[in-house]
Design an enzyme around this catalytic site. Structure first.
Site, PDB file in Angstrom:
ATOM      1  N   SER A 271      -5.120  -2.994  15.445  1.00  0.00           N
ATOM      2  CA  SER A 271      -3.918  -2.172  15.582  1.00  0.00           C
ATOM      3  C   SER A 271      -4.128  -0.699  15.221  1.00  0.00           C
ATOM      4  CB  SER A 271      -2.794  -2.740  14.716  1.00  0.00           C
ATOM      5  OG  SER A 271      -3.228  -2.871  13.373  1.00  0.00           O
TER       6      SER A 271
ATOM      7  N   HIS B 231       0.331   0.415   8.532  1.00  0.00           N
ATOM      8  CA  HIS B 231      -0.198   1.453   9.419  1.00  0.00           C
ATOM      9  C   HIS B 231       0.264   2.863   9.065  1.00  0.00           C
ATOM     10  CE1 HIS B 231       0.248  -2.364  11.744  1.00  0.00           C
ATOM     11  NE2 HIS B 231      -1.022  -2.121  11.998  1.00  0.00           N
TER      12      HIS B 231
ATOM     13  N   ASP C  84       4.551   1.847   8.502  1.00  0.00           N
ATOM     14  CA  ASP C  84       5.080   0.538   8.124  1.00  0.00           C
ATOM     15  C   ASP C  84       4.184  -0.070   7.044  1.00  0.00           C
ATOM     16  OD1 ASP C  84       2.842  -0.401   9.464  1.00  0.00           O
ATOM     17  OD2 ASP C  84       3.943  -1.191  11.187  1.00  0.00           O
TER      18      ASP C  84
END
Ligand code: NAG
Ligand code: NAG
Ligand code: NAG
Ligand code: NAG
Ligand code: NAG
Length: 366
Positions: A55, A342, A339
């Site tokens: 991610s 990240h 978040d």
């Protein structure tokens, strides 16, 4: 032997490109005013970027039904709507591409055969993936990501050739999910983790070697970020301090990675793999509460901008009536973390600023 001939071919290709460009420039009256230095700068830039990872690097590969990255408020800052990036805006891949003056490559999932958008390279990174199987078998691990790429080079040679790869740069960024999956296992112990780390690094090294053997000349692989500083961990201390125990394990991973990369580079007599130090760049920015130039400021650097309103909810969650079950800070630019896991776009920009001089050193002939 095979390795050293590879290395020479890498250099050889560079010379061909340079010569061709000088000729092309010489033949075109529009370019006569160009200074010589510009010609050589342009000539040696990588032409494409290929990305394998999770991610931190994904720009839209994970299926919409599987990830919050396709929901509001992801993409709030850039481009203004969710694009599958796990951030309010740009992520590592975008800044890495920018360094080379390349457009961020297309996410593999959106590739169309015969489409023109393949020219910047391709992003094979899937959020949630690792070198081994992680939480879901719907997420291709790194080996499978390389298989996707190999198919584009072998079955359909019109997409990418070995020559394309030789004149490209490769970014590899993952393994956080391997450790998350390991710690989530029942019966996971600190001792078990100690022996799991070498297995992860070894698999990563196998994958890096495979990419080299496919023809890549320049590969950047990220050192593991300080997992103990991610909001998911620091919420136990109300986002006040990093978990030092976890960061010790991360340091062990990063030490083994450095050794594995040194070994791979020694084998080929060419330092073509570069460790992009996400550990030090993250901790530098977190400690300084901003970037070194002072353009970006993060007052409470461990506190994420977007959070679920209570446990069980995360950034992007909605209830059955579509009501938001998360809160977003008023200014994402003043938060390092977006978040629980990240960085924000501003966070990535600060990390990029911290990495820039070492990138310039390693890629100096670009
Ligand atoms: C190869 O590319 C063509 C179009 O360029 C496409 O129609 C075909 O499906 C591709 N083949 C494979 C095996 O991916
Ligand atoms: C990667 O995924 C494939 C497909 O699920 C699996 O066969 C393979 O064993 C995995 N590789 C590793 C190193 O775990
Ligand atoms: C730090 O992480 C370790 C390993 O996950 C855990 O056992 C420990 O409780 C954590 N410490 C704090 C202060 O959160
Ligand atoms: C590099 O390789 C040579 C021989 O292949 C070996 O003798 C030497 O110890 C290696 N160095 C490192 C740092 O691995
Ligand atoms: C949806 O809204 C109704 C009416 O306000 C409420 O009774 C119900 O509990 C809500 N459902 C959920 C899943 O929150």
């Amino acid at each position: 032997m095979e390795y050293s001939s590879n290395f020479f071919f890498c250099c050889f290709l560079l010379i061909i490109i340079t010569t061709t460009n000088i000729r092309a420039t010489g033949g075109s009256p529009h370019h006569h005013h160009h200074k010589k230095i510009e010609v050589s700068d342009y000539a040696s830039k990588p032409t494409k970027l290929f990305v394998f990872g999770d991610s931190y690097a994904d720009t839209g590969n994970v299926q919409k039904s599987l990830a919050n990255s396709w929901k509001q408020p992801y993409g709030l800052t850039f481009p203004g709507k969710p694009t599958g990036r796990f951030s309010d805006g740009r992520v590592l891949t975008d800044y890495f591409a920018k360094f080379f003056g390349l457009k961020s490559p297309l996410a593999y999932r959106w590739m169309k055969f015969g489409g023109k958008k393949v020219q910047n390279g391709m992003n094979f990174a899937y959020g949630g993936s690792g070198v081994f199987e992680t939480s879901s078998n719907l997420l291709p691990n790194m080996s499978t990501q390389i298989d996707f790429f190999e198919k584009l080079m072998t079955i359909n040679e019109s997409i990418y050739t070995k020559r394309d790869l030789k004149s490209s740069v490769v970014l590899v960024s993952l393994v956080g999910n391997d450790y998350a999956a390991y710690t989530a296992r029942s019966g996971a112990t600190a001792q078990g983790l100690q022996s799991f780390i070498p297995l992860v690094v070894n698999q990563l090294a196998v994958n890096l070697k495979r990419i080299k053997e496919m023809g890549a000349c320049k590969i950047a692989v990220t050192a593991l970020q300080p997992l103990g500083c991610l909001p998911q961990m620091t919420q136990l201390s109300s986002f006040k301090q990093c978990n030092a125990t976890q960061n010790l394990a991360v340091n062990f991973h990063n030490l083994l990675l450095q050794q594995a990369v040194a070994k791979l580079n020694n084998e080929t007599k060419d330092s073509s793999i570069f460790v992009l130090d996400l550990y030090n760049s993250f901790t530098t920015v977190l400690n300084q509460k901003g970037d070194y130039q002072g353009d970006l400021k993060f007052e409470t650097p461990l506190k994420p901008c977007c959070m679920g309103i209570s446990s069980g909810y995360s950034c992007g969650s909605v209830d059955g009536n579509g009501t938001k079950m998360y809160s977003v800070c008023s200014d994402p630019k003043s938060a390092f973390f977006w978040d629980a896991l990240h960085p924000t776009e501003a966070g990535w920009r600060a990390v990029y600023m911290a990495l820039k001089s070492s990138l310039e050193q390693f890629f100096k002939f670009y």
